[in-house]
Design a protein around this motif. Structure first.
Motif, PDB file in Angstrom:
ATOM      1  N   CYS A  63       0.849  -1.190   0.000  1.00  0.00           N
ATOM      2  CA  CYS A  63       0.000   0.000   0.000  1.00  0.00           C
ATOM      3  C   CYS A  63       0.881   1.235   0.000  1.00  0.00           C
ATOM      4  O   CYS A  63       1.840   1.309   0.795  1.00  0.00           O
ATOM      5  CB  CYS A  63      -0.907   0.010   1.227  1.00  0.00           C
ATOM      6  N   ALA A  64       0.554   2.197  -0.865  1.00  0.00           N
ATOM      7  CA  ALA A  64       1.291   3.458  -0.902  1.00  0.00           C
ATOM      8  C   ALA A  64       0.314   4.603  -1.102  1.00  0.00           C
ATOM      9  O   ALA A  64      -0.649   4.487  -1.863  1.00  0.00           O
ATOM     10  CB  ALA A  64       2.322   3.435  -2.024  1.00  0.00           C
ATOM     11  N   GLN A  65       0.591   5.720  -0.409  1.00  0.00           N
ATOM     12  CA  GLN A  65      -0.232   6.922  -0.574  1.00  0.00           C
ATOM     13  C   GLN A  65       0.663   8.106  -0.899  1.00  0.00           C
ATOM     14  O   GLN A  65       1.789   8.198  -0.410  1.00  0.00           O
ATOM     15  CB  GLN A  65      -1.082   7.176   0.680  1.00  0.00           C
ATOM     16  N   ASP A  66       0.117   9.009  -1.713  1.00  0.00           N
ATOM     17  CA  ASP A  66       0.904  10.166  -2.129  1.00  0.00           C
ATOM     18  C   ASP A  66       0.268  11.476  -1.686  1.00  0.00           C
ATOM     19  O   ASP A  66       0.425  12.509  -2.344  1.00  0.00           O
ATOM     20  CB  ASP A  66       1.126  10.145  -3.641  1.00  0.00           C
ATOM     21  N   MET A  67      -0.458  11.444  -0.566  1.00  0.00           N
ATOM     22  CA  MET A  67      -1.153  12.632  -0.068  1.00  0.00           C
ATOM     23  C   MET A  67      -0.466  13.210   1.166  1.00  0.00           C
ATOM     24  O   MET A  67      -1.035  14.080   1.831  1.00  0.00           O
ATOM     25  CB  MET A  67      -2.604  12.262   0.249  1.00  0.00           C
ATOM     26  N   ASN A  68       0.694  12.682   1.509  1.00  0.00           N
ATOM     27  CA  ASN A  68       1.447  13.152   2.681  1.00  0.00           C
ATOM     28  C   ASN A  68       0.662  12.948   3.979  1.00  0.00           C
ATOM     29  O   ASN A  68       0.808  13.731   4.938  1.00  0.00           O
ATOM     30  CB  ASN A  68       1.841  14.629   2.532  1.00  0.00           C
ATOM     31  N   HIS A  69      -0.161  11.902   4.018  1.00  0.00           N
ATOM     32  CA  HIS A  69      -0.919  11.602   5.232  1.00  0.00           C
ATOM     33  C   HIS A  69      -0.024  10.951   6.274  1.00  0.00           C
ATOM     34  O   HIS A  69       0.861  10.155   5.958  1.00  0.00           O
ATOM     35  CB  HIS A  69      -2.082  10.675   4.904  1.00  0.00           C
ATOM     36  N   ASN A  70      -0.302  11.268   7.532  1.00  0.00           N
ATOM     37  CA  ASN A  70       0.476  10.669   8.623  1.00  0.00           C
ATOM     38  C   ASN A  70       0.019   9.261   8.959  1.00  0.00           C
ATOM     39  O   ASN A  70       0.813   8.395   9.291  1.00  0.00           O
ATOM     40  CB  ASN A  70       0.366  11.533   9.885  1.00  0.00           C
TER      41      ASN A  70
ATOM     42  N   SER B 224       1.586   7.203  12.803  1.00  0.00           N
ATOM     43  CA  SER B 224       2.607   8.047  12.192  1.00  0.00           C
ATOM     44  C   SER B 224       3.772   7.159  11.789  1.00  0.00           C
ATOM     45  O   SER B 224       3.867   5.996  12.208  1.00  0.00           O
ATOM     46  CB  SER B 224       3.070   9.137  13.153  1.00  0.00           C
ATOM     47  N   GLU B 225       4.657   7.718  10.986  1.00  0.00           N
ATOM     48  CA  GLU B 225       5.824   6.955  10.541  1.00  0.00           C
ATOM     49  C   GLU B 225       6.597   6.443  11.746  1.00  0.00           C
ATOM     50  O   GLU B 225       6.849   7.187  12.694  1.00  0.00           O
ATOM     51  CB  GLU B 225       6.709   7.860   9.683  1.00  0.00           C
ATOM     52  N   GLY B 226       6.925   5.160  11.718  1.00  0.00           N
ATOM     53  CA  GLY B 226       7.711   4.570  12.789  1.00  0.00           C
ATOM     54  C   GLY B 226       6.901   3.919  13.885  1.00  0.00           C
ATOM     55  O   GLY B 226       7.454   3.308  14.804  1.00  0.00           O
TER      56      GLY B 226
ATOM     57  N   SER C 196      -5.085   8.733   6.276  1.00  0.00           N
ATOM     58  CA  SER C 196      -5.791   9.880   6.836  1.00  0.00           C
ATOM     59  C   SER C 196      -4.789  10.918   7.315  1.00  0.00           C
ATOM     60  O   SER C 196      -3.729  10.583   7.833  1.00  0.00           O
ATOM     61  CB  SER C 196      -6.664   9.428   8.009  1.00  0.00           C
ATOM     62  N   SER C 197      -5.181  12.176   7.160  1.00  0.00           N
ATOM     63  CA  SER C 197      -4.320  13.257   7.657  1.00  0.00           C
ATOM     64  C   SER C 197      -4.629  13.574   9.108  1.00  0.00           C
ATOM     65  O   SER C 197      -3.891  14.290   9.756  1.00  0.00           O
ATOM     66  CB  SER C 197      -4.521  14.512   6.816  1.00  0.00           C
ATOM     67  N   GLY C 198      -5.707  13.021   9.626  1.00  0.00           N
ATOM     68  CA  GLY C 198      -6.104  13.303  10.997  1.00  0.00           C
ATOM     69  C   GLY C 198      -7.513  12.831  11.193  1.00  0.00           C
ATOM     70  O   GLY C 198      -8.277  12.691  10.256  1.00  0.00           O
TER      71      GLY C 198
ATOM     72  N   THR D 208     -10.244  14.046  11.995  1.00  0.00           N
ATOM     73  CA  THR D 208     -11.432  14.804  11.626  1.00  0.00           C
ATOM     74  C   THR D 208     -11.767  14.699  10.153  1.00  0.00           C
ATOM     75  O   THR D 208     -12.818  15.127   9.723  1.00  0.00           O
ATOM     76  CB  THR D 208     -11.251  16.290  11.962  1.00  0.00           C
ATOM     77  N   TYR D 209     -10.862  14.166   9.381  1.00  0.00           N
ATOM     78  CA  TYR D 209     -11.032  14.267   7.936  1.00  0.00           C
ATOM     79  C   TYR D 209     -11.507  12.988   7.270  1.00  0.00           C
ATOM     80  O   TYR D 209     -11.685  12.949   6.062  1.00  0.00           O
ATOM     81  CB  TYR D 209      -9.733  14.724   7.290  1.00  0.00           C
ATOM     82  N   GLY D 210     -11.700  11.925   7.989  1.00  0.00           N
ATOM     83  CA  GLY D 210     -12.082  10.684   7.351  1.00  0.00           C
ATOM     84  C   GLY D 210     -10.908  10.063   6.616  1.00  0.00           C
ATOM     85  O   GLY D 210      -9.792  10.564   6.672  1.00  0.00           O
ATOM     86  N   TYR D 211     -11.188   8.999   5.924  1.00  0.00           N
ATOM     87  CA  TYR D 211     -10.142   8.242   5.252  1.00  0.00           C
ATOM     88  C   TYR D 211     -10.218   8.386   3.732  1.00  0.00           C
ATOM     89  O   TYR D 211     -11.293   8.618   3.182  1.00  0.00           O
ATOM     90  CB  TYR D 211     -10.323   6.753   5.522  1.00  0.00           C
ATOM     91  N   THR D 212      -9.081   8.122   3.094  1.00  0.00           N
ATOM     92  CA  THR D 212      -9.042   7.842   1.663  1.00  0.00           C
ATOM     93  C   THR D 212      -8.680   6.377   1.516  1.00  0.00           C
ATOM     94  O   THR D 212      -7.659   5.936   2.059  1.00  0.00           O
ATOM     95  CB  THR D 212      -8.012   8.716   0.948  1.00  0.00           C
TER      96      THR D 212
END
Lengths: 112, 115
Positions: A23-30, A51-53, A94-96, A98-102
């Motif tokens: 799986c890879a995402q290109d939206m800079n999501h944490n 988050s990463e790690g 997800s970026s957080g 509150t924003y839901g998922y992609t």
């Protein structure tokens, strides 16, 4: 196109075989997540990475392992596949909260 | 722990009729609420979300949902459905205070729009 990319789309395994879902995402999501979808059960969380790690177990982690390779990539590994792992697997980011998922488009896995 | 109950597993409805898909949640804390739609052989797409403020939330494709805290419900409605609305719909809840940030999903409601 920006989004979440999952590979492969389809896979058939024999009982006891191993494989890794990518799986890879290109939206800079944490945050990134792995869910499995089974008829009548909705989506159940396997593992997530806030988050990463970092990685943590979800509702149904048994039989799976994950790796957060970097901010973009989050892989799911089945070490010894069982017929009970036949399912559709979805990766999401997800970026957080509150924003839901992609979501990605899913991997349909059959274990025979 | 949170849980989500979608009361109807299947909802058949005729084209241009109104529809309501029901969702109830269980949580001891304030929550964020979401509705997702899944078309055949695709991933899930966000329809709408409730975070705070107005209890009536409008989403894409003419859908709306109303948050009712006293009844712990978040029902999805559309006044007039189309054939293209045939899909599976999932209600989900998130705990804003948790470090996990994960969504808990209901079991889904299959909406079938009949001609």
């Amino acid at each position: 196109n920006a989004g979440v990319t999952q590979t492969p789309k389809f896979q058939v395994l024999k009982t006891g075989q191993s494989m890794t879902l990518q799986c890879a995402q290109d939206m800079n999501h944490n945050s990134m997540y792995w869910y499995r979808q089974d008829p009548g059960m909705g989506l159940r969380l396997i593992y997530y990475s806030a988050s990463e790690g970092t990685t943590d177990k979800g509702e149904v982690p048994n039989g799976y392992n994950v790796s957060r390779l970097n901010k973009r990539e989050f892989s799911l590994r089945l070490e010894s596949a069982a017929p009970s792992q036949t399912s559709v697997y979805f990766c999401a980011s997800s970026s957080g909260q509150t924003y839901g998922y992609t979501f990605g488009s899913g991997t349909r896995l059959t274990v025979v | 722990a949170q849980s989500v109950t979608q009361l109807d597993s299947q909802v058949p409805v005729f084209e241009e009729a109104p529809v309501e898909l029901r969702c109830n949640y269980s949580s001891s804390v304030s929550v964020y609420l979401f509705w997702y739609v899944q078309y055949p052989n695709q991933g899930l797409q966000l329809l709408l979300k409730y975070l705070s403020g107005s209890t009536l939330v409008k989403g894409i494709n003419g859908f709306e949902a109303e948050f009712n805290k006293s009844q712990t419900s978040f029902h999805l409605r559309k006044p007039s459905v189309h054939i293209s609305d045939t899909a599976e719909y999932f209600c989900a809840v998130s705990d804003p205070s948790g470090s996990a940030r994960q969504l808990t999903f209901g079991s889904g409601t299959q909406l079938t729009v009949l001609p």
